[in-house]
Design an enzyme around this catalytic site. Sequence first.
Site, mmCIF file in Angstrom:
data_model
loop_
_atom_site.group_PDB
_atom_site.id
_atom_site.type_symbol
_atom_site.label_atom_id
_atom_site.label_comp_id
_atom_site.label_asym_id
_atom_site.label_seq_id
_atom_site.Cartn_x
_atom_site.Cartn_y
_atom_site.Cartn_z
ATOM 1 N N HIS A 126 1.075 -1.147 -0.025
ATOM 2 C CA HIS A 126 -0.100 -0.006 0.130
ATOM 3 C C HIS A 126 0.933 1.077 -0.062
ATOM 4 O O HIS A 126 2.007 1.180 0.576
ATOM 5 C CB HIS A 126 -0.875 0.032 1.233
ATOM 6 C CG HIS A 126 -1.563 1.266 1.355
ATOM 7 N ND1 HIS A 126 -2.847 1.647 0.730
ATOM 8 C CD2 HIS A 126 -1.418 2.326 2.199
ATOM 9 C CE1 HIS A 126 -3.080 2.928 1.108
ATOM 10 N NE2 HIS A 126 -2.438 3.270 2.096
ATOM 11 N N CYS A 131 -4.553 1.948 -4.692
ATOM 12 C CA CYS A 131 -3.837 2.976 -4.197
ATOM 13 C C CYS A 131 -2.558 3.460 -5.031
ATOM 14 O O CYS A 131 -2.394 4.644 -5.079
ATOM 15 C CB CYS A 131 -3.576 2.564 -2.635
ATOM 16 S SG CYS A 131 -2.641 1.106 -2.407
#
Length: 247
Positions: free
Chosen positions: A41, A115
């Site tokens: 992430h 993301c």
Amino acid sequence: MAEVVLHIYDVTNSGSEKTNSTIMQINKIFKDGIGLGGIFHSAVQVYGEDEWSFGFCEQGSGVFSCPSGKNPMYTYRECIVLGTTDCSIFKVNQILRELSREWPGYTYDLLSKNCNHFCDELCERLGVPKLPGWVNRFAHAGDAAMEVAGNTAVRLKQAKTEIVSASKVAYRFLVGVTNNIASPEASGNSNRGAPRFQGAWFKNLITTGAKPSSSSEYDSEENALRQQQQTASDSPLPQPSQPLHNG
């Protein structure tokens, strides 16, 4: 001008300790061991103490912020300084508002719109380099594999359709040729006999899969033809009705 920092986390929000541990091992082997990539992430920090990223939600924008390096859903790994932006804080806020409208939460996709894709887009608008390739390499590879598989399936379906169409055209052509050859109206008196045999053979080939005569049958026909030629050669030549004149 402001520094743009990329914060990277190991994805450990599966809800299973065993799965989280497996992801950590994958990242350790493929990123730390061979530098290929992993499951990560990411979030971008610019102007202030917060980082900005993107995630799934059923309603509203998927763009969100939290204190830099402190996202409670993941395990923090490292940060990378990507460069400096010439955008003012006012311009950065405008960019974030635009992205908030353009990236609703329901459009999140693990392979094609996650993301890391968001951070790439934000970095591009800030005028700094995009994320290092290893951060999102697994998603890119998975998305490419899905696209190749889909395109291959489409091509195979198209090829199958073209083969079936070509087979139908060829069949109709052969049937038309057979009917023309076998039809008495289409054949003159001088073409009877062998053409009718060929027409019957084509019909059998199309309808029953019959094959032409065997080699032994051809040998018998060839021997009979040779005997006819031998008989003709043994017969005396006819005498001319007028004497031949020497030149």
